[in-house]
Design a protein around this motif. Structure first.
Motif, PDB file in Angstrom:
ATOM      1  N   SER A  77     -18.894 -10.138  -1.821  1.00  0.00           N
ATOM      2  CA  SER A  77     -18.097 -10.784  -2.240  1.00  0.00           C
ATOM      3  C   SER A  77     -19.040 -11.797  -2.314  1.00  0.00           C
ATOM      4  O   SER A  77     -18.632 -12.692  -3.221  1.00  0.00           O
TER       5      SER A  77
ATOM      6  N   ASN B 190     -11.266  -0.312   5.226  1.00  0.00           N
ATOM      7  CA  ASN B 190      -9.760  -0.365   5.310  1.00  0.00           C
ATOM      8  C   ASN B 190      -9.411   1.785   5.123  1.00  0.00           C
ATOM      9  O   ASN B 190     -10.375   2.218   4.461  1.00  0.00           O
TER      10      ASN B 190
ATOM     11  N   ARG C 120       0.586  -1.068   0.176  1.00  0.00           N
ATOM     12  CA  ARG C 120       0.257  -0.062  -0.369  1.00  0.00           C
ATOM     13  C   ARG C 120       0.850   1.598  -0.251  1.00  0.00           C
ATOM     14  O   ARG C 120       0.490   1.907  -0.837  1.00  0.00           O
TER      15      ARG C 120
ATOM     16  N   ASP D 123     -13.863  -0.542  -6.726  1.00  0.00           N
ATOM     17  CA  ASP D 123     -13.197  -0.558  -5.774  1.00  0.00           C
ATOM     18  C   ASP D 123     -12.096  -2.706  -6.353  1.00  0.00           C
ATOM     19  O   ASP D 123     -12.460  -3.401  -6.779  1.00  0.00           O
ATOM     20  N   VAL D 124     -10.927  -2.131  -6.456  1.00  0.00           N
ATOM     21  CA  VAL D 124     -10.164  -3.339  -6.074  1.00  0.00           C
ATOM     22  C   VAL D 124      -9.734  -4.579  -5.391  1.00  0.00           C
ATOM     23  O   VAL D 124     -10.256  -5.066  -4.784  1.00  0.00           O
ATOM     24  N   SER D 125      -9.020  -3.164  -4.677  1.00  0.00           N
ATOM     25  CA  SER D 125      -9.721  -3.882  -2.661  1.00  0.00           C
ATOM     26  C   SER D 125     -10.818  -3.829  -1.804  1.00  0.00           C
ATOM     27  O   SER D 125     -11.227  -2.936  -1.758  1.00  0.00           O
ATOM     28  N   ALA D 126     -11.101  -4.543  -1.071  1.00  0.00           N
ATOM     29  CA  ALA D 126     -12.207  -4.362  -0.193  1.00  0.00           C
ATOM     30  C   ALA D 126     -12.444  -3.345   1.098  1.00  0.00           C
ATOM     31  O   ALA D 126     -11.524  -2.594   1.421  1.00  0.00           O
TER      32      ALA D 126
ATOM     33  N   TYR E  44     -17.180  -3.493  -1.526  1.00  0.00           N
ATOM     34  CA  TYR E  44     -16.927  -3.205  -3.295  1.00  0.00           C
ATOM     35  C   TYR E  44     -17.978  -1.752  -2.654  1.00  0.00           C
ATOM     36  O   TYR E  44     -19.082  -1.737  -3.202  1.00  0.00           O
TER      37      TYR E  44
ATOM     38  N   LEU F 222      -7.607   2.039  -0.657  1.00  0.00           N
ATOM     39  CA  LEU F 222      -8.350   1.513  -0.985  1.00  0.00           C
ATOM     40  C   LEU F 222      -7.629   1.998  -2.384  1.00  0.00           C
ATOM     41  O   LEU F 222      -8.185   3.306  -3.075  1.00  0.00           O
ATOM     42  N   PHE F 223      -7.665   0.692  -3.568  1.00  0.00           N
ATOM     43  CA  PHE F 223      -6.960   0.804  -5.181  1.00  0.00           C
ATOM     44  C   PHE F 223      -7.916   0.399  -5.283  1.00  0.00           C
ATOM     45  O   PHE F 223      -9.017  -0.818  -5.514  1.00  0.00           O
TER      46      PHE F 223
ATOM     47  N   LYS G  22     -14.026  -5.174   5.812  1.00  0.00           N
ATOM     48  CA  LYS G  22     -14.488  -7.023   5.324  1.00  0.00           C
ATOM     49  C   LYS G  22     -14.731  -7.729   6.759  1.00  0.00           C
ATOM     50  O   LYS G  22     -14.485  -7.257   7.428  1.00  0.00           O
TER      51      LYS G  22
END
Length: 219
Positions: free
Chosen positions: A37, A145, A2, A177-180, A190, A148-149, A183
């Motif tokens: 997800s 998070n 990150r 979003d690619v990263s959550a 996402y 985020l990416f 979670k």
């Protein structure tokens, strides 16, 4: 990882600022929701303002880079199906989080006279500002998070005026979003958003018209 992504994004922005050819201010409407997800808990979208500033650099007749710093709100709602209880006695949830975004987009396009059409694609980093917790107790096990990416997609139209020193445009975009974002043990949430923004840009240098550059390149 990150930290590396953050450093790369900031480096691209600084490098772009050193060679900035156009400075832009964007603002408009965004519609976002969250998907899971395994389980969708906030499938209904919410609308908000989105905007920011950007610089364009390494401009060529049919290609340039654009780096921006902006704000957007993310989250979602469920007013019908989820096991939520509101003060009014209904079943609903409404969650919102505020994000600061860094992005760099590769744009390719074509210019006809004063009109410039383009498509854009590139990475983004979102930084969660303020609160990190959901309001509803159902999300007590979810950990959000801070960074985020994700990916950003654009399509738009710019209109150049004042001897190619000023432009006004309309931009439509999609982000995911690619990263959550959050979670739990069995599910990840996402963000995705759609937006329409107006853009105002001012050229800092390069007195030669890009229309003439394009004609030279085509010849």
């Amino acid at each position: 990882m990150r930290r590396l992504l953050i450093a790369v994004a900031m480096l691209l922005c600084v490098a772009g600022l050193a060679q900035a050819q156009v400075v832009c201010v964007d603002g408009g409407y965004a519609f976002s929701n969250q998907y899971g997800s395994q389980l969708n808990l906030l499938p209904e979208g919410r609308s908000s303002f989105a905007g920011g500033m950007a610089i364009e650099y390494l401009r060529q007749p049919h290609f340039y880079l654009r780096s921006g710093l902006g704000y957007r709100a993310v989250g979602g709602k469920d007013t019908q199906n989820a096991p939520f209880t509101s003060k009014k006695g209904g079943r609903q949830a409404n969650e919102v989080f505020h994000m600061l975004q860094l992005n760099t987009v590769v744009r390719t396009g074509y210019r006809i006279g004063a009109m410039e059409f383009y498509l854009g694609f590139g990475p983004k980093l979102d930084f969660l500002m303020g609160k990190r917790e959901f309001k509803e107790k159902l999300f007590a096990d979810y950990k959000t998070n801070r960074v985020l990416f994700g990916l950003r997609y654009e399509v738009g139209l710019d209109f150049w005026m004042a001897h190619d020193r000023v432009k006004m445009g309309l931009m439509c975009g999609y982000e995911n979003d690619v990263s959550a974002f959050a979670k739990s043990e069995g599910n990840g949430l996402y963000n995705q958003s759609y937006g329409v923004q107006l853009s105002l840009g001012v050229r800092l240098g390069g007195l030669r018209s890009e229309a003439s550059q394009a004609e030279t390149a085509d010849n």
